[in-house]
Design an enzyme around this catalytic site. Structure first.
Site, PDB file in Angstrom:
ATOM      1  CG  ASP A   8       2.748   8.047   1.354  1.00 16.88           C
ATOM      2  OD1 ASP A   8       2.809   7.806   0.136  1.00 16.88           O
ATOM      3  OD2 ASP A   8       3.476   7.473   2.196  1.00 16.88           O
ATOM      4  CD  GLU A  49       5.701   3.233   1.664  1.00 24.54           C
ATOM      5  OE1 GLU A  49       6.850   3.194   2.161  1.00 24.54           O
ATOM      6  OE2 GLU A  49       5.291   4.179   0.967  1.00 24.54           O
ATOM      7  CD  GLU A  83       6.787   3.135  -5.714  1.00 25.14           C
ATOM      8  OE1 GLU A  83       5.984   3.022  -4.760  1.00 25.14           O
ATOM      9  OE2 GLU A  83       7.259   4.226  -6.093  1.00 25.14           O
TER      10      GLU A  83
HETATM   11  O1  KIV Z   1       1.564   7.337  -2.477  1.00 25.30           O
HETATM   12  C1  KIV Z   1       1.431   6.868  -3.615  1.00 25.30           C
HETATM   13  O2  KIV Z   1       1.072   7.572  -4.576  1.00 25.30           O
HETATM   14  C2  KIV Z   1       1.707   5.448  -3.808  1.00 25.30           C
HETATM   15  C3  KIV Z   1       1.642   4.917  -5.201  1.00 25.30           C
HETATM   16  C4  KIV Z   1       2.787   5.402  -5.972  1.00 25.30           C
HETATM   17  C5  KIV Z   1       1.512   3.455  -5.239  1.00 25.30           C
HETATM   18  O3  KIV Z   1       1.982   4.763  -2.879  1.00 25.30           O
END
Ligand code: KIV
Length: 271
Positions: free
Chosen positions: A51, A122, A189
């Site tokens: 996203d 998430e 993260e």
């Molecule tokens: O949206 C994204 O690029 C992510 C990565 C940073 C893991 O969730």
């Protein structure tokens, strides 16, 4: 007998095997067909249609505004560019938080319309029932703990997560809950390297770090960061392997100069 020269397709089982054999997993983001095919050809194991398309491609300040329809659109382009990598579609904000059935419908769209092979969402233990429901329906789920950018307005900053004991323990507990719910991998993260190591050792499923130090089972970066194309800001965990943003600027300036001077097109570029 014919011997296939095509590299084996990466599946969730491949990633589990890689963890068991201590072969590090490589993952990058992709948002379109051209990049997906370049990254797939280069041998990346996992392509995440993140996203982060909101900030990197759409020019938004956060990942919050990107819609389900837009994620399906980008995922479909990426999936068509991939033959080997596992394609993971990111569940955008509010596509899975409202209810489990809603999450199932939206995750299903990423597979049915976007041709993703897995989804990512998430959050921790609070989403374990959702993960369980998606997995039961045949949708592989990648978890995402630590800094969860969709919650930016709740946290107010992109600070490191899990730096104190209580928050670190919560991340460990969340990882366990996601694993028990059936998640096949967990992104960590922006957490301290020592915490990422503890999670990695405790988890049977692979961990994929971004700003989580060297001890996770794999690493992921935003491709446009790695290539030096996204330069609005640079987190400490980003390594720029190229400065393509600067190179593109240089190429375009040369083109403009040539057009203005009448040096382009030349005779052998004309009919
Ligand atoms: O949206 C994204 O690029 C992510 C990565 C940073 C893991 O969730």
């Amino acid at each position: 007998m014919t011997v296939s020269t095509r590299p084996a397709k990466v599946t969730t089982a491949t990633l589990r095997q890689q963890k068991a054999q201590r072969q590090r997993i490589t993952a990058l983001t992709a948002y379109d067909h051209l990049f997906a095919s370049l990254l797939d050809e280069a041998g990346v194991d996992v392509l995440l249609v993140g996203d982060s398309v909101a900030t990197v491609v759409q020019g938004r300040d956060t990942t919050v505004p990107v819609t389900m329809d837009q994620m399906v659109y980008h995922t479909e382009m990426v999936a068509r560019g991939c033959t080997r990598a596992l394609v993971v579609g990111d569940m955008p904000f509010l596509s899975y938080q409202i209810g489990v059935e809603d999450a199932l419908r939206n995750a299903g769209r990423l597979l049915k319309e976007g041709h993703a092979e897995a989804v990512k969402l998430e959050g921790g233990a609070e989403f374990a029932p959702t993960v369980q429901r998606l997995v039961a329906a045949g949708i592989p789920v990648m978890g995402h703990l630590g800094l969860t950018p969709q919650s930016i307005h709740q946290f107010g900053s992109y600070r490191t997560r899990g730096a104190d004991d209580a928050e670190g323990q919560r991340i460990l507990d969340d990882a366990k809950a996601l694993e028990q719910a059936g998640a096949f991998a967990i992104v960590l993260e922006k957490v301290p390297a020592a915490l990422a190591q503890r999670v990695t050792e405790a988890a049977a499923v692979p961990t994929i770090g971004i700003g989580a130090g060297p001890h996770t089972d794999g690493q992921i970066l935003v491709t446009h960061d790695l290539l030096g194309m996204f330069t609005r800001f640079k987190p400490r965990f980003v390594r720029r392997y190229k400065q393509l943003g600067a190179e593109i600027g240089e190429a375009v300036r040369s083109y403009c100069r040539d057009v203005q001077d009448g040096a382009f097109p030349a005779a052998d570029e004309s009919y």
